[in-house]
Design an enzyme around this catalytic site. Structure first.
Site, PDB file in Angstrom:
ATOM      1  CG  HIS A  54      -1.960   1.058   1.199  1.00 50.78           C
ATOM      2  ND1 HIS A  54      -3.061   1.060   2.024  1.00 50.78           N
ATOM      3  CD2 HIS A  54      -2.078   2.186   0.456  1.00 50.78           C
ATOM      4  CE1 HIS A  54      -3.800   2.135   1.785  1.00 50.78           C
ATOM      5  NE2 HIS A  54      -3.225   2.832   0.843  1.00 50.78           N
ATOM      6  CD  GLU A 101       0.664   5.526  -1.190  1.00 49.23           C
ATOM      7  OE1 GLU A 101       1.488   5.462  -0.259  1.00 49.23           O
ATOM      8  OE2 GLU A 101      -0.566   5.665  -0.993  1.00 49.23           O
ATOM      9  CG  HIS A 105       2.551   8.567   2.287  1.00 50.05           C
ATOM     10  ND1 HIS A 105       2.093   9.002   3.507  1.00 50.05           N
ATOM     11  CD2 HIS A 105       1.486   7.960   1.675  1.00 50.05           C
ATOM     12  CE1 HIS A 105       0.810   8.671   3.650  1.00 50.05           C
ATOM     13  NE2 HIS A 105       0.424   8.059   2.548  1.00 50.05           N
TER      14      HIS A 105
END
Length: 235
Positions: A54, A101, A105
């Site tokens: 993930h 992502e 992040h």
């Protein structure tokens, strides 16, 4: 396999870097999700029957550098592995998930020198994913997709005993009064030098701008230790 993992972690510790609190993150969260559960929630169709990535989430910061745009050509050599290990389950032909992502992040993880490029970030996430080898660990100890329910303690013991840390195991709760919960996501955590650490251990008591909290909309929440766990097979 366990000795190999421990050897890998000892080797990576030798390349530790210095963090600068309080602005720097203190933990990396390697997050796996189970495609069958994810697609049940998101109304997608997947034929993948292995745990996939993930993301790799630092515990502080979200969208740290909006001007640092994602460029898929910078990770071209990683794409075959990305498509297999870190697929977009909703739009398999698109790099949209990886872009998301990275923006959310990766740009925060990049505050550390060892992760300060797109290639470093994605390749390290893949490296940790393969070394942790969660799929093999579960299979080795008899935790496989099944129509039968597992005691939560059995799953927790297998994961935490093997890695020697406290993981975070997340489920989907069908309803408030349901007599089971659905296994969906497993987090394994690392220190800034990529050594394993307890997912619940923090270096500060101050509230964190946590990536985990930011993912709350995913529908996963910490499993109830008193409720049986359904680990759904691919249908």
């Amino acid at each position: 396999m366990k000795l190999f993992l421990l050897h890998f972690l000892a080797a990576t510790a030798a390349s530790a870097f210095v963090m600068s609190p309080p602005h720097m993150w203190t933990k990396l969260i390697l997050t796996h999700h189970w495609p069958t559960t994810f697609c049940e929630m998101e109304h997608c169709k997947s034929t993948i029957d292995t745990w996939t990535l993930h993301g790799l989430w630092p515990d502080k910061g979200i969208e740290c550098n909006s001007s640092w745009h994602f460029n898929v050509s910078l990770i071209e050599d990683l794409i075959p592995d990305m498509e297999k290990s870190w697929p977009d389950l909703i739009s398999p032909e698109s790099p949209t998930f990886w872009k998301y992502e990275w923006h959310k992040h990766g740009t925060c993880a990049a505050k550390a020198e060892s992760l300060n490029s797109q290639h470093k970030y994605f390749s390290k996430a893949l490296e940790l994913y393969h070394k942790a080898d969660l799929e093999s660990v579960l299979n080795k100890f008899g935790i496989t997709p099944s129509k039968q329910y597992y005691p939560f303690a059995q799953i927790e013991k297998v994961i935490d005993s093997f890695y020697g840390i406290k993981s975070k195991i997340q489920c989907v709760h069908p309803s408030k009064n349901a007599d089971y919960q659905i296994l969906g996501q497993i987090e394994i955590c690392f220190t800034p030098d990529f050594s394993l650490m307890d997912c619940e251990r923090e270096s500060s008591k101050k509230p964190l701008n946590s990536s985990v909290k930011a993912e709350a909309k995913s529908g996963f929440s910490v499993c109830d230790p008193n409720v049986p766990v359904y680990y759904p097979p691919l249908v």
